[in-house]
Scaffold this motif. Sequence first.
Motif, PDB file in Angstrom:
ATOM      1  N   LEU A  71       0.857  -1.176   0.000  1.00  0.00           N
ATOM      2  CA  LEU A  71       0.000   0.000   0.000  1.00  0.00           C
ATOM      3  C   LEU A  71       0.898   1.232   0.000  1.00  0.00           C
ATOM      4  O   LEU A  71       2.111   1.122   0.151  1.00  0.00           O
ATOM      5  CB  LEU A  71      -0.881   0.025   1.261  1.00  0.00           C
ATOM      6  N   ASP A  75      -0.155   5.312   4.040  1.00  0.00           N
ATOM      7  CA  ASP A  75      -1.327   4.542   4.478  1.00  0.00           C
ATOM      8  C   ASP A  75      -0.936   3.462   5.484  1.00  0.00           C
ATOM      9  O   ASP A  75      -1.637   3.238   6.478  1.00  0.00           O
ATOM     10  CB  ASP A  75      -2.015   3.893   3.275  1.00  0.00           C
ATOM     11  N   ILE A 200      -8.256   3.651   2.389  1.00  0.00           N
ATOM     12  CA  ILE A 200      -7.483   2.641   1.651  1.00  0.00           C
ATOM     13  C   ILE A 200      -8.368   1.957   0.615  1.00  0.00           C
ATOM     14  O   ILE A 200      -7.935   1.695  -0.521  1.00  0.00           O
ATOM     15  CB  ILE A 200      -6.896   1.604   2.635  1.00  0.00           C
TER      16      ILE A 200
END
Length: 205
Positions: A71, A75, A200
């Motif tokens: 990711l 994040d 996300i």
Amino acid sequence: MSLFPKKDMFFDTLKNMSHHITKTATMFREGLNNLDEPEQYADKIKEMETIGDEYIHTIIQGLNKTFATPLERDDILTLATTMDDIIDGLEACSSRIFLYNIKKADQYMKLFAENIEKSTYELSKAIELLTKKKLLPMRENTVRINEYENEGDEILRDSLKTLFTNVSDPIEIIKKKEIYEILEDVSDKCEDVADVLESIIMSNS
């Protein structure tokens, strides 16, 4: 090439951390049923908080050493630190219980603890889905966490109303009011994690 590697140290650490948070919340709730030794209770939660810090250190070290992450780096770090805030809040509350020598938890403390524990179960389920690349199904868990946060707000209102109505000792009021507010803040921290997970989902779906 898949965005998510089959096995990733960041996902493994976040998953283990989420299980640790749930374990801490369960320990916190169960401990409220027997506060004969509030110092021991606080020490046990402090030990769990220290382990939580180790997960954060693992994440930070991994980010410093790894070029490709599953990711966005921000994040990952935001998710980990926001999750850690939950344990920090539980530790802060157990510390106050010891400091104020509270040897019997009232119904509102127990309601808060149950509410937080349920939120952490949903958090753990959501992180499990994240590690399996199942982003959209996480919304079911984030919605439930938000619902539990709303319940936490209601518990705080009820607890303060009862406190100011039934208790006349100003010291007792100060002690319980602070504990209630810390616990409501922990509920807010669970919602903060849900918000990060929603971000996300939007960024990676």
